[in-house]
Design an enzyme around this catalytic site. Structure first.
Site, PDB file in Angstrom:
ATOM      1  N   LYS A  99      -9.172  15.695  -7.103  1.00 33.23           N
ATOM      2  CA  LYS A  99     -10.097  16.373  -6.015  1.00 33.23           C
ATOM      3  C   LYS A  99     -10.430  17.962  -6.544  1.00 33.23           C
ATOM      4  O   LYS A  99      -9.525  18.846  -6.932  1.00 33.23           O
ATOM      5  CB  LYS A  99      -9.321  16.545  -4.629  1.00 33.23           C
ATOM      6  N   CYS A 120     -12.591  12.794   0.101  1.00 28.34           N
ATOM      7  CA  CYS A 120     -12.484  13.508   1.459  1.00 28.34           C
ATOM      8  C   CYS A 120     -13.390  14.860   1.425  1.00 28.34           C
ATOM      9  O   CYS A 120     -14.647  14.875   1.451  1.00 28.34           O
ATOM     10  CB  CYS A 120     -11.036  14.015   2.045  1.00 28.34           C
ATOM     11  N   GLU A 126      -7.034   8.666   1.326  1.00 31.61           N
ATOM     12  CA  GLU A 126      -6.428   9.924   0.577  1.00 31.61           C
ATOM     13  C   GLU A 126      -4.949   9.824   0.652  1.00 31.61           C
ATOM     14  O   GLU A 126      -4.494   9.812   1.685  1.00 31.61           O
ATOM     15  CB  GLU A 126      -7.143  11.189   1.004  1.00 31.61           C
TER      16      GLU A 126
HETATM   17  C1  ACM Z   1      -9.870  16.654   3.814  1.00 27.89           C
HETATM   18  O1  ACM Z   1     -10.414  16.903   2.660  1.00 27.89           O
HETATM   19  N1  ACM Z   1      -8.736  16.084   3.562  1.00 27.89           N
HETATM   20  C2  ACM Z   1     -10.280  16.868   4.962  1.00 27.89           C
END
Ligand code: ACM
Length: 264
Positions: free
Chosen positions: A110, A143, A39
């Protein structure tokens, strides 16, 4: 098909150093067809301020990091998924891009922002796209999305064979336990490319993982070392959704009983 991940510690605010590090690590990529990077690879993760998040972001058109990924894909005839700190007008998104030999094929922003990300990023506004790259279909999650089974299910229902999951995981042990479960419940391959190292108060947990549609962990990196790992897979495993001769993982669902899931 050979798939893999690069587990590394991107340099916060030093994209050139990160690209040099990826270069060195990718020398061991063993002819991979698909590689996943962590990420926010172009920027690092633990920003001190919105200004730092902004200064380390890039518009995708004209992004130095995107040009770098595109050149790598052209050079090696491969696909790469990477997290990227994306600037769009005056907004920032925590984005995953899918790049191939002919350039960028698509992106996902995201949906489920974690902790301080809520101070810097706008929640994703592109839904949960799936991309057909020929030999397989690819879904993208980032993530903390790991905690939301609905997102994994939507990607499986859209036909994803492999879910690529660039990560900067910080809660020890949790996601790495859940990944093989998401794999078997949806009968998909999952590539979680986590990072290692420390930024301020955050230590990242490594243990990047590739799990198959039977929940077997095919490959796992260490908790602390940078690494490239690859493995050959048979994509037809992800297209066999039968759990028993009479049970199909997706068709046996009872969505009429799940309407609560789409209420706020
Ligand atoms: C995350 O979502 N970077 C823990």
């Amino acid at each position: 098909m050979r798939i893999g991940f690069v587990q590394l510690a991107p340099y916060l605010g030093d994209m050139q150093a990160t690209m040099h590090r990826i270069d060195a690590l990718m020398a061991d990529a063993d002819g991979a067809d698909l590689l996943v990077l962590p990420e926010l690879c172009n920027s690092g993760y633990n920003f001190e301020s919105r200004e730092q998040a902004w200064e380390t972001s890039e518009e995708l058109g004209g992004s130095v990091f995107m040009h770098y990924l595109e050149a790598k894909c052209r050079q090696h005839g491969m696909h790469i998924v990477s997290g990227i700190n994306e600037r769009d007008g005056d907004r920032l998104f925590n984005t995953a891009v899918l790049v191939g030999p002919d350039g960028c094929l698509g992106k996902y922003r995201k949906l489920h922002l974690f902790l301080n990300e809520k101070d810097y990023f706008t929640p994703g506004d592109l839904g949960l796209p799936v991309f057909d790259i020929g030999p397989c279909k690819i879904g993208l999650l980032i993530c903390f999305d790991w905690l939301f089974p609905e997102a994994w299910r939507v990607l499986a229902l859209k036909g994803a064979d492999i879910i690529c999951h660039p990560s900067n995981l910080v809660i020890p042990g949790l996601a790495q336990k859940a990944i093989p479960i998401h794999s078997v419940i949806n009968r998909v391959f999952v590539i979680t490319a986590n990072r290692v190292g420390t930024e301020g108060a955050l230590t990242f947990t490594g243990l990047s993982t590739i799990a198959d549609p039977r929940s077997d962990v095919l490959v796992q990196a260490s908790a602390t070392e940078e690494a490239v790992r690859t493995v050959d897979i048979d994509i037809s495993l992800a297209r066999d959704k039968m759990i028993t001769p009479r049970n199909h993982a997706l068709n046996d669902r009872r969505p009429e009983e799940y309407t609560l899931l789409t209420e706020r």
